[in-house]
Design an enzyme around this catalytic site. Sequence first.
Site, short mmCIF file in Angstrom:
data_model
loop_
_atom_site.label_atom_id
_atom_site.label_comp_id
_atom_site.label_asym_id
_atom_site.label_seq_id
_atom_site.Cartn_x
_atom_site.Cartn_y
_atom_site.Cartn_z
N ARG A 176 -47.89 1.70 -11.35
CA ARG A 176 -47.07 1.95 -11.95
C ARG A 176 -47.04 0.95 -13.69
NH1 ARG A 176 -47.22 4.47 -8.41
NH2 ARG A 176 -45.82 5.25 -7.04
N SER A 226 -37.44 8.27 -6.88
CA SER A 226 -37.37 6.40 -6.72
C SER A 226 -36.76 5.66 -7.14
CB SER A 226 -38.84 6.54 -6.34
OG SER A 226 -39.20 4.33 -5.36
N GLU A 296 -38.10 0.46 -11.35
CA GLU A 296 -38.68 1.66 -11.73
C GLU A 296 -38.64 3.02 -12.45
OE1 GLU A 296 -41.20 5.23 -8.97
OE2 GLU A 296 -41.43 3.30 -8.39
#
EC number: 1.3.1.98
Length: 306
Positions: A176, A226, A296
């Site tokens: 990420r 998410s 995130e």
Amino acid sequence: MIDNKILQELMTLIPGELIKVNEPLKKYTYTETGGNADCYISPRRYEEVSAVMKFAKTHHIPVTFLGNGSNIIIRDGGIRGIVISLLNFTDVMVEYDQITAGSGAAIIEVSRVARDHHLTGLEFACGIPGSIGGAVYMNAGAYGGEVKDCIDHAKVVNEEGDILVLSKDELELDYRTSSIQSQHLVVLEATFNLERGDITVIQAKMDDLTQRREDKQPLEYPSCGSVFRRPPGHFAGQLIQEAGLQGHRIGGVEVSKKHAGFIVNVDNGTATDYEEMIAHVRKTVLQHAGVELQPEVRIIGEKTAD
């Protein structure tokens, strides 16, 4: 705010119909939340992006880039300065075993183009609700695959308005993260190396992953996907569920009853509701499991309107 003189100067760089003043950003986010942009620009050519970046730097105007808004929360006060939309850059080109896609193209659609050309390697992306630009920015992944597995290079623009090409190594893709983030770059397009495959096998894998996504994820509500990164040795959704937060509501947003890793907009929730929920979930999970969850999702903009 952007005054009329600045607007007039901007219109000498790009067509006026591509510029919107005080534009509601909730129209461009998956959560359906967010305040207004002082100035929202939708360039059609990379050179226009470069020109606006150089103009903004000269005039000390902050610039924010926005893709398809799938993994972002824009605060209720909106965004000052210039917002550059990448949604016009959706071209997808196939050449032999490579696909080049504009940053505004949906990675789901690009995975389908790959399938239609009997190319394998992007099946993992068939359920990722993001743009190519966002996918490269955060090295998006799902079901055992991620962008770094198949990307070859990306065309980017820096804060000075220079257009550059970065190799896979220069992109520094990790879980990420990428050099796009650390160097404050913006993706204009990306090229992927794929392999020839059997379209029946490719379709079967995509069908399986799509079914798994539909079974597990709360796709019936607006959300930002998410919310938290996967903590080492744990799963964020499981930790949230074990902390008794599933179904917890703040304002109009709720920790999904279907998958605790998602926060859904069930009743006209606001960005403030989302921020408060994220803070509450992080605090509760830390108290319950001793694990500090890291978001995130990107959170940008002003908390309250000026």
